[in-house]
Design a protein around this motif. Sequence first.
Motif, PDB file in Angstrom:
ATOM      1  N   MET A 164       0.712  -1.008   0.146  1.00  0.00           N
ATOM      2  CA  MET A 164      -0.131   0.164  -0.024  1.00  0.00           C
ATOM      3  C   MET A 164       0.996   1.222   0.219  1.00  0.00           C
ATOM      4  SD  MET A 164      -2.896  -0.852   2.703  1.00  0.00           S
ATOM      5  CE  MET A 164      -3.940   0.645   2.564  1.00  0.00           C
ATOM      6  N   HIS A 165       0.553   2.396  -0.637  1.00  0.00           N
ATOM      7  CA  HIS A 165       1.099   3.644  -0.535  1.00  0.00           C
ATOM      8  C   HIS A 165       0.867   4.451   0.636  1.00  0.00           C
ATOM      9  CE1 HIS A 165       0.352   3.334  -5.415  1.00  0.00           C
ATOM     10  NE2 HIS A 165       1.536   2.672  -4.956  1.00  0.00           N
ATOM     11  N   HIS A 169      -6.480  -6.815  -7.462  1.00  0.00           N
ATOM     12  CA  HIS A 169      -6.162  -5.942  -6.259  1.00  0.00           C
ATOM     13  C   HIS A 169      -5.021  -6.400  -5.258  1.00  0.00           C
ATOM     14  CE1 HIS A 169      -9.192  -8.894  -4.911  1.00  0.00           C
ATOM     15  NE2 HIS A 169      -8.357  -9.326  -3.883  1.00  0.00           N
ATOM     16  N   GLU A 170      -4.812  -5.378  -4.533  1.00  0.00           N
ATOM     17  CA  GLU A 170      -3.602  -5.727  -3.464  1.00  0.00           C
ATOM     18  C   GLU A 170      -4.350  -5.689  -1.935  1.00  0.00           C
ATOM     19  OE1 GLU A 170      -0.223  -2.934  -1.474  1.00  0.00           O
ATOM     20  OE2 GLU A 170      -0.706  -2.673  -3.627  1.00  0.00           O
ATOM     21  N   THR A 171      -4.027  -6.598  -1.321  1.00  0.00           N
ATOM     22  CA  THR A 171      -4.888  -7.062  -0.182  1.00  0.00           C
ATOM     23  C   THR A 171      -3.585  -6.858   1.060  1.00  0.00           C
ATOM     24  OG1 THR A 171      -6.280  -8.380  -1.161  1.00  0.00           O
ATOM     25  CG2 THR A 171      -6.197  -8.281   1.374  1.00  0.00           C
ATOM     26  N   SER A 172      -3.979  -6.176   2.260  1.00  0.00           N
ATOM     27  CA  SER A 172      -3.004  -6.034   3.237  1.00  0.00           C
ATOM     28  C   SER A 172      -3.758  -6.110   4.557  1.00  0.00           C
ATOM     29  CB  SER A 172      -2.376  -4.591   3.104  1.00  0.00           C
ATOM     30  OG  SER A 172      -1.732  -4.317   2.099  1.00  0.00           O
ATOM     31  N   LEU A 173      -3.130  -6.547   5.457  1.00  0.00           N
ATOM     32  CA  LEU A 173      -3.527  -6.747   6.816  1.00  0.00           C
ATOM     33  C   LEU A 173      -2.986  -5.642   7.886  1.00  0.00           C
ATOM     34  CD1 LEU A 173      -4.918  -8.214   9.172  1.00  0.00           C
ATOM     35  CD2 LEU A 173      -2.842  -9.419   9.539  1.00  0.00           C
ATOM     36  N   ILE A 174      -3.912  -4.670   8.184  1.00  0.00           N
ATOM     37  CA  ILE A 174      -3.414  -3.519   8.977  1.00  0.00           C
ATOM     38  C   ILE A 174      -3.581  -3.643  10.246  1.00  0.00           C
ATOM     39  CG2 ILE A 174      -4.066  -0.985   9.168  1.00  0.00           C
ATOM     40  CD1 ILE A 174      -4.571  -0.854   6.233  1.00  0.00           C
ATOM     41  N   ALA A 216       1.123  -1.367  11.913  1.00  0.00           N
ATOM     42  CA  ALA A 216       1.936  -2.223  11.106  1.00  0.00           C
ATOM     43  C   ALA A 216       1.126  -2.631   9.817  1.00  0.00           C
ATOM     44  CB  ALA A 216       2.554  -3.496  11.838  1.00  0.00           C
ATOM     45  N   VAL A 217       1.782  -2.711   8.731  1.00  0.00           N
ATOM     46  CA  VAL A 217       1.144  -3.181   7.548  1.00  0.00           C
ATOM     47  C   VAL A 217       1.918  -4.237   6.977  1.00  0.00           C
ATOM     48  CG1 VAL A 217       0.365  -2.597   5.367  1.00  0.00           C
ATOM     49  CG2 VAL A 217       0.218  -0.617   6.899  1.00  0.00           C
ATOM     50  N   SER A 218       1.093  -5.407   6.729  1.00  0.00           N
ATOM     51  CA  SER A 218       1.746  -6.446   6.112  1.00  0.00           C
ATOM     52  C   SER A 218       0.787  -6.889   4.817  1.00  0.00           C
ATOM     53  CB  SER A 218       2.040  -7.646   7.012  1.00  0.00           C
ATOM     54  OG  SER A 218       0.743  -8.179   7.702  1.00  0.00           O
ATOM     55  N   PRO A 219       1.353  -7.517   3.837  1.00  0.00           N
ATOM     56  CA  PRO A 219       0.764  -7.984   2.695  1.00  0.00           C
ATOM     57  C   PRO A 219      -0.018  -9.399   2.907  1.00  0.00           C
ATOM     58  CG  PRO A 219       3.147  -8.483   2.305  1.00  0.00           C
ATOM     59  CD  PRO A 219       3.022  -7.575   3.759  1.00  0.00           C
ATOM     60  N   LEU A 220      -1.176  -9.474   2.208  1.00  0.00           N
ATOM     61  CA  LEU A 220      -1.820 -10.835   2.243  1.00  0.00           C
ATOM     62  C   LEU A 220      -2.122 -11.367   0.787  1.00  0.00           C
ATOM     63  CD1 LEU A 220      -4.769  -9.824   4.808  1.00  0.00           C
ATOM     64  CD2 LEU A 220      -2.795 -11.482   5.190  1.00  0.00           C
ATOM     65  N   ALA A 221      -2.551 -12.340   0.634  1.00  0.00           N
ATOM     66  CA  ALA A 221      -2.444 -12.937  -0.789  1.00  0.00           C
ATOM     67  C   ALA A 221      -3.671 -12.369  -1.158  1.00  0.00           C
ATOM     68  CB  ALA A 221      -2.794 -14.489  -0.751  1.00  0.00           C
TER      69      ALA A 221
END
Length: 302
Positions: free
Chosen positions: A1-2, A29-34, A19-24
């Motif tokens: 994510m920007h 689209h792009e998915t992240s756990l925030i 924290a921000v971490s990428p998810l599948a």
Amino acid sequence: MHADEVLSVAEAMGQDVVAVSPLAGGLSHETSLISLADGQVVARVGGPDPEIEAAVMAAGRRRVPVPEVLWVGRPGRRPVMVVEYVEGTLLSHVLAEWAEALGELGVEVGRVVAEIGAVSFERPGFFVDESLDPRWERPWSRQLPEVAEACMASTSRLDARTRRAWVDLCVAHAPALRGIDEQARLVHADINPKNILVTRAGGTWRVDAVLDWEFAYSGCPYGDAANMVRFGDDYPAEFVAGRRSGFADGAPDAPEDWEYVGWVLDMFALSDLVTRPPGNAIADQAAALIRDRVTGGVTWPG
């Protein structure tokens, strides 16, 4: 994510981002756990129209477990959707690693897939805005040959003979859709083990959430049943059998040939999948299925 997208989520949630971490995520689209100060959320960035998807998810929540949409915004050039974080294990991981009670798991998944189709609309078609008033162009039975022809003309993943044979196969089976052309039920359209979270608790299986509703439309739910086991040869046989039983029990008004009709509906998706760029593993699997079907390498249900 920007950075600006993360900041927008923090402002919308009224909390600092820890924290921000990428998810599948999906293809679009792009998915992240925030991680926020007092909990976690999932942010989806991109996708065709998250406002419509949010409305579809709200409709789906009437019948099946769906993450609650917390915020949809357009802080920059990419839209952002924030949904609640749901505990659970992806069904794809369970099928790859678990060896017990998979028949029971299949029954539960089949039941939930059938429940999606219990949500109804005034007419079939694709959703064009958040009102979920579908746009109905022409019957699926007429569209299938046209879609197959267009997709085969735009792919080099299959040889010319196979492309022609696939179009002919779609033309031959398209009349099977006449009986469901006017069905107007919620169809997820991407219901597969990567989009379902499950938990085993107290000796039973539970579906915790159905994810990624961006391709949903109003139509016939038998396509979802076929989508679920499109690559069924990769899944344990007891899960596939349980899924069939669970869906049939959950859709008591389905005709005897519902599984065959679902296969025909899935020809739309297979036609589209093989148009993906080279190197796409799912598209390559779809191409292999098409080759098997045109050569008689698989047995059609019904």
